[in-house]
Motif scaffolding. Structure first.
Motif, PDB file in Angstrom:
ATOM      1  N   VAL A  45       0.828  -1.207   0.000  1.00  0.00           N
ATOM      2  CA  VAL A  45       0.000   0.000   0.000  1.00  0.00           C
ATOM      3  C   VAL A  45       0.866   1.262   0.000  1.00  0.00           C
ATOM      4  O   VAL A  45       0.593   2.230  -0.714  1.00  0.00           O
ATOM      5  CB  VAL A  45      -0.924  -0.013   1.241  1.00  0.00           C
ATOM      6  CG1 VAL A  45      -1.491   1.366   1.500  1.00  0.00           C
ATOM      7  CG2 VAL A  45      -2.033  -1.022   1.050  1.00  0.00           C
ATOM      8  N   GLY A  46       1.928   1.256   0.815  1.00  0.00           N
ATOM      9  CA  GLY A  46       2.788   2.431   0.922  1.00  0.00           C
ATOM     10  C   GLY A  46       3.537   2.751  -0.353  1.00  0.00           C
ATOM     11  O   GLY A  46       4.022   3.874  -0.526  1.00  0.00           O
ATOM     12  N   TYR A  47       3.641   1.771  -1.246  1.00  0.00           N
ATOM     13  CA  TYR A  47       4.361   1.980  -2.487  1.00  0.00           C
ATOM     14  C   TYR A  47       3.473   2.504  -3.608  1.00  0.00           C
ATOM     15  O   TYR A  47       3.937   2.676  -4.732  1.00  0.00           O
ATOM     16  CB  TYR A  47       5.042   0.668  -2.919  1.00  0.00           C
ATOM     17  CG  TYR A  47       6.181   0.290  -1.998  1.00  0.00           C
ATOM     18  CD1 TYR A  47       7.450   0.811  -2.190  1.00  0.00           C
ATOM     19  CD2 TYR A  47       5.973  -0.550  -0.911  1.00  0.00           C
ATOM     20  CE1 TYR A  47       8.492   0.488  -1.330  1.00  0.00           C
ATOM     21  CE2 TYR A  47       7.005  -0.881  -0.048  1.00  0.00           C
ATOM     22  CZ  TYR A  47       8.263  -0.359  -0.270  1.00  0.00           C
ATOM     23  OH  TYR A  47       9.294  -0.673   0.596  1.00  0.00           O
ATOM     24  N   MET A  48       2.205   2.726  -3.302  1.00  0.00           N
ATOM     25  CA  MET A  48       1.310   3.292  -4.325  1.00  0.00           C
ATOM     26  C   MET A  48       0.395   4.338  -3.703  1.00  0.00           C
ATOM     27  O   MET A  48      -0.720   4.546  -4.161  1.00  0.00           O
ATOM     28  CB  MET A  48       0.492   2.182  -4.984  1.00  0.00           C
ATOM     29  CG  MET A  48      -0.358   1.368  -4.031  1.00  0.00           C
ATOM     30  SD  MET A  48      -1.278   0.032  -4.829  1.00  0.00           S
ATOM     31  CE  MET A  48      -0.099  -1.297  -4.741  1.00  0.00           C
ATOM     32  N   ASP A  49       0.872   5.016  -2.645  1.00  0.00           N
ATOM     33  CA  ASP A  49       0.044   6.021  -1.991  1.00  0.00           C
ATOM     34  C   ASP A  49      -0.015   7.287  -2.845  1.00  0.00           C
ATOM     35  O   ASP A  49       0.708   7.406  -3.841  1.00  0.00           O
ATOM     36  CB  ASP A  49       0.566   6.299  -0.573  1.00  0.00           C
ATOM     37  CG  ASP A  49       1.764   7.223  -0.560  1.00  0.00           C
ATOM     38  OD1 ASP A  49       2.509   7.234  -1.567  1.00  0.00           O
ATOM     39  OD2 ASP A  49       1.978   7.914   0.442  1.00  0.00           O
ATOM     40  N   PRO A  50      -0.877   8.257  -2.512  1.00  0.00           N
ATOM     41  CA  PRO A  50      -1.041   9.443  -3.356  1.00  0.00           C
ATOM     42  C   PRO A  50       0.248  10.214  -3.615  1.00  0.00           C
ATOM     43  O   PRO A  50       0.366  10.899  -4.638  1.00  0.00           O
ATOM     44  CB  PRO A  50      -2.046  10.293  -2.559  1.00  0.00           C
ATOM     45  CG  PRO A  50      -2.872   9.286  -1.828  1.00  0.00           C
ATOM     46  CD  PRO A  50      -1.891   8.207  -1.432  1.00  0.00           C
ATOM     47  N   GLY A  51       1.223  10.104  -2.703  1.00  0.00           N
ATOM     48  CA  GLY A  51       2.491  10.787  -2.924  1.00  0.00           C
ATOM     49  C   GLY A  51       3.229  10.277  -4.143  1.00  0.00           C
ATOM     50  O   GLY A  51       4.001  11.015  -4.777  1.00  0.00           O
ATOM     51  N   ASN A  52       3.016   9.017  -4.498  1.00  0.00           N
ATOM     52  CA  ASN A  52       3.658   8.442  -5.687  1.00  0.00           C
ATOM     53  C   ASN A  52       3.027   8.941  -6.981  1.00  0.00           C
ATOM     54  O   ASN A  52       3.683   8.951  -8.024  1.00  0.00           O
ATOM     55  CB  ASN A  52       3.543   6.908  -5.665  1.00  0.00           C
ATOM     56  CG  ASN A  52       4.362   6.273  -4.567  1.00  0.00           C
ATOM     57  OD1 ASN A  52       4.345   6.724  -3.431  1.00  0.00           O
ATOM     58  ND2 ASN A  52       5.087   5.222  -4.884  1.00  0.00           N
ATOM     59  N   ILE A 218      14.789  10.681  -9.533  1.00  0.00           N
ATOM     60  CA  ILE A 218      15.099  10.627  -8.102  1.00  0.00           C
ATOM     61  C   ILE A 218      13.827  10.808  -7.283  1.00  0.00           C
ATOM     62  O   ILE A 218      13.638  10.172  -6.245  1.00  0.00           O
ATOM     63  CB  ILE A 218      16.149  11.705  -7.737  1.00  0.00           C
ATOM     64  CG1 ILE A 218      17.468  11.403  -8.443  1.00  0.00           C
ATOM     65  CG2 ILE A 218      16.372  11.749  -6.227  1.00  0.00           C
ATOM     66  CD1 ILE A 218      18.496  12.504  -8.309  1.00  0.00           C
ATOM     67  N   GLY A 219      12.935  11.669  -7.778  1.00  0.00           N
ATOM     68  CA  GLY A 219      11.650  11.831  -7.095  1.00  0.00           C
ATOM     69  C   GLY A 219      10.855  10.548  -7.066  1.00  0.00           C
ATOM     70  O   GLY A 219      10.234  10.210  -6.063  1.00  0.00           O
ATOM     71  N   ILE A 220      10.889   9.792  -8.167  1.00  0.00           N
ATOM     72  CA  ILE A 220      10.185   8.501  -8.221  1.00  0.00           C
ATOM     73  C   ILE A 220      10.789   7.536  -7.212  1.00  0.00           C
ATOM     74  O   ILE A 220      10.070   6.842  -6.483  1.00  0.00           O
ATOM     75  CB  ILE A 220      10.254   7.916  -9.647  1.00  0.00           C
ATOM     76  CG1 ILE A 220       9.366   8.730 -10.586  1.00  0.00           C
ATOM     77  CG2 ILE A 220       9.816   6.449  -9.657  1.00  0.00           C
ATOM     78  CD1 ILE A 220       9.480   8.321 -12.048  1.00  0.00           C
ATOM     79  N   LEU A 221      12.127   7.489  -7.138  1.00  0.00           N
ATOM     80  CA  LEU A 221      12.783   6.606  -6.165  1.00  0.00           C
ATOM     81  C   LEU A 221      12.425   7.002  -4.744  1.00  0.00           C
ATOM     82  O   LEU A 221      12.067   6.153  -3.918  1.00  0.00           O
ATOM     83  CB  LEU A 221      14.298   6.659  -6.353  1.00  0.00           C
ATOM     84  CG  LEU A 221      15.126   5.899  -5.310  1.00  0.00           C
ATOM     85  CD1 LEU A 221      14.844   4.395  -5.404  1.00  0.00           C
ATOM     86  CD2 LEU A 221      16.617   6.160  -5.496  1.00  0.00           C
ATOM     87  N   GLY A 222      12.481   8.312  -4.459  1.00  0.00           N
ATOM     88  CA  GLY A 222      12.171   8.776  -3.112  1.00  0.00           C
ATOM     89  C   GLY A 222      10.734   8.528  -2.715  1.00  0.00           C
ATOM     90  O   GLY A 222      10.431   8.294  -1.541  1.00  0.00           O
ATOM     91  N   ALA A 223       9.835   8.553  -3.698  1.00  0.00           N
ATOM     92  CA  ALA A 223       8.414   8.335  -3.408  1.00  0.00           C
ATOM     93  C   ALA A 223       8.059   6.856  -3.363  1.00  0.00           C
ATOM     94  O   ALA A 223       7.018   6.489  -2.839  1.00  0.00           O
ATOM     95  CB  ALA A 223       7.551   9.029  -4.468  1.00  0.00           C
ATOM     96  N   THR A 224       8.933   5.999  -3.910  1.00  0.00           N
ATOM     97  CA  THR A 224       8.604   4.574  -4.005  1.00  0.00           C
ATOM     98  C   THR A 224       9.017   3.815  -2.759  1.00  0.00           C
ATOM     99  O   THR A 224       8.234   3.065  -2.167  1.00  0.00           O
ATOM    100  CB  THR A 224       9.276   3.951  -5.250  1.00  0.00           C
ATOM    101  OG1 THR A 224       8.790   4.617  -6.419  1.00  0.00           O
ATOM    102  CG2 THR A 224       8.951   2.472  -5.364  1.00  0.00           C
ATOM    103  N   VAL A 225      10.270   3.958  -2.330  1.00  0.00           N
ATOM    104  CA  VAL A 225      10.767   3.209  -1.178  1.00  0.00           C
ATOM    105  C   VAL A 225      10.391   3.966   0.093  1.00  0.00           C
ATOM    106  O   VAL A 225      10.945   5.019   0.379  1.00  0.00           O
ATOM    107  CB  VAL A 225      12.292   3.004  -1.264  1.00  0.00           C
ATOM    108  CG1 VAL A 225      12.768   2.122  -0.115  1.00  0.00           C
ATOM    109  CG2 VAL A 225      12.667   2.381  -2.597  1.00  0.00           C
ATOM    110  N   MET A 226       9.448   3.443   0.849  1.00  0.00           N
ATOM    111  CA  MET A 226       8.892   4.136   2.006  1.00  0.00           C
ATOM    112  C   MET A 226       9.544   3.664   3.314  1.00  0.00           C
ATOM    113  O   MET A 226       9.512   2.465   3.619  1.00  0.00           O
ATOM    114  CB  MET A 226       7.385   3.884   2.093  1.00  0.00           C
ATOM    115  CG  MET A 226       6.592   4.555   0.993  1.00  0.00           C
ATOM    116  SD  MET A 226       6.560   6.330   1.258  1.00  0.00           S
ATOM    117  CE  MET A 226       5.496   6.848  -0.081  1.00  0.00           C
ATOM    118  N   PRO A 227      10.118   4.575   4.110  1.00  0.00           N
ATOM    119  CA  PRO A 227      10.812   4.158   5.331  1.00  0.00           C
ATOM    120  C   PRO A 227       9.908   3.500   6.367  1.00  0.00           C
ATOM    121  O   PRO A 227      10.295   2.516   7.000  1.00  0.00           O
ATOM    122  CB  PRO A 227      11.418   5.463   5.863  1.00  0.00           C
ATOM    123  CG  PRO A 227      10.631   6.559   5.207  1.00  0.00           C
ATOM    124  CD  PRO A 227      10.232   6.034   3.871  1.00  0.00           C
TER     125      PRO A 227
END
Length: 440
Positions: A45-52, A218-227
């Motif tokens: 779920v976190g890898y497809m949230d609205p931020g992505n 880089i934005g895609i990478l930062g938005a994809t991998v969620m801490p």
């Protein structure tokens, strides 16, 4: 000989659901997989949230299918890191937050907790904005009203949580099904050319030569991998009632990894579908400027010639926001209990987190107007990027330590791969922050 951990685990995070789901003794591969299936979907779920969505839309509209390779690489990074997280939870009997609290000094643990809380608030901010946008697009509810309405999900989540962890997993799976079905329809209507799509999965040197492409990548990478997903996964994998023997732990790691990998593959499909949809609908029609969720919604119907395209897009956005809200609640509880051994009533914990996300969203929208919604989404991803390495590096440290992991320690190739990924994530996110704050 020093002990691997300074203290024994006294109380498990999410103790009300710890080891609450039985698993079969023996049984077929599919029967075992079904028993372990669930935590991976909650993590996905976190890898497809609205931020992505904003980064995927921008990537597709501006550069066509070129950045599909970035989504693929980011997903492979995520699969490996989530494997390490679930392995830590199964092998050590503690989640990542508890491991950090045990291994580091109290000041360091508090520092890690604070920045992790900031990341969870940032993630919740994206969910609030995404849900409010979806309500606005579907029902015409003003953004401010939609932001206030999102407070109600606090009580919905608590209601379902009290009905058992499997119920939560089922809700997440159902919403994932809605999101996937919406994008299957969108891709069918968009009819992208298969050849260029497949070509986009191959990394291109042009990404590094074009500063604009690199910035979005880089934005895609930062938005994809969620801490926060690393903390979440290491805890909820322990909801399965496996025996604490090497044999049963090996089995748990095997099937939890299958669950995680399959689930993150679905997340890859959704993120790739958003980029493909943006490329097919906007890039080739001269509308490369589209990078805003609202603009995409308004232009989808005329671009694709379907009156359902925009509606299903907004429905998927609403499902995405609600799904991410649910898992963010659990992550918040896990990090507070793990780092500090503090335990608040779930409704208090959830209300605090939600209010910290709602207040900035509400006042920025009130003072500066709805035009700043996109900036808030970007800001939330920047905060997530800043926190990512503080979760990844301890995770790799713990799972590479034979004293802490025993026979489940990372193989040498896995350790090397994990450190390379950590270095890439750290370097790219530092570059992203330099671009944002200094224009370097």
């Amino acid at each position: 000989m020093s002990k691997p951990w300074r203290s024994e685990v006294k109380t498990h995070s999410l103790s009300e659901v710890y080891a609450s789901i039985p698993i079969p003794k023996g049984g077929s591969f599919w029967k075992n997989l079904r028993a372990f299936m669930g935590p991976g979907f909650m993590v996905a779920v976190g890898y497809m949230d609205p931020g992505n969505w904003a980064t995927d839309l921008a990537g597709g509209a501006q550069f066509g299918y070129t950045l599909l390779s970035v989504i693929l690489i980011s997903s492979l990074f995520a699969i490996l890191l989530q494997h390490l997280a679930l392995k830590l939870g199964v092998a050590s009997g503690r989640d990542l937050a508890q491991a950090c609290g045990d291994a580091f000094s109290r000041p360091v643990a508090i520092f890690l907790w604070v920045i992790c809380e900031l990341a969870i608030v940032a993630c919740d901010l994206a969910e609030v904005i995404g849900s409010a946008l979806a309500l606005n697009l579907l029902f015409g509810i003003p953004i401010l009203g939609g932001i206030v309405i999102t407070i109600l999900d606090v009580f919905l989540i608590l209601y379902f949580q009290n009905r058992g962890f499997r119920v939560l997993e089922s809700i997440v799976l159902a919403l994932l099904g809605v999101i996937s079905a919406c994008f299957i329809y969108e891709i069918f209507i968009a009819q992208p050319e298969i050849g260029p799509v497949l070509q986009g999965l191959i990394p291109s040197a042009g990404i590094f030569q074009d500063s604009n492409q690199l910035y979005v990548a880089i934005g895609i990478l930062g938005a994809t991998v969620m801490p926060h997903n690393l903390y979440l996964h290491s805890s909820i994998v322990q909801t399965r009632a496996f025996a604490h023997t090497d044999e049963e732990r090996t089995k748990a790691i095997k099937f939890a990894t299958w669950d995680s990998t399959l689930s993150l593959s679905i997340a890859f499909f959704v993120n790739a579908a958003i980029l493909i949809l943006a490329a097919a609908a906007f890039h080739w029609s001269g509308q490369q400027h589209v990078a805003d969720i609202r603009d995409a919604y308004e232009l989808l119907n005329p671009a694709l010639g379907s009156r359902w395209a925009a509606i299903l897009f907004a429905i998927a956005l609403l499902a995405s926001g609600q799904n991410a809200t649910l898992t963010g609640t659990l992550a918040g509880q896990i990090v507070m209990e793990g780092f500090l051994d503090w335990r608040l009533k779930p409704w208090i914990r959830r209300l605090i987190t939600r209010m910290l996300a709602i207040l900035p969203a509400f006042f920025i929208t009130w003072v500066w107007g709805e035009s700043k919604i996109g900036d808030l989404l970007i800001f939330s991803q920047v905060v997530l990027s800043m926190q990512l390495s503080f979760a990844v590096i301890p995770l790799v440290l713990f799972t590479s330590d034979v004293k802490k992991m025993g026979k489940f320690v990372n193989a040498p190739w896995l350790t090397v791969s994990a450190w390379i990924i950590s270095a890439i994530i750290l370097s790219l996110n530092l570059y992203l922050l330099a671009q944002i704050f200094f224009g370097a």
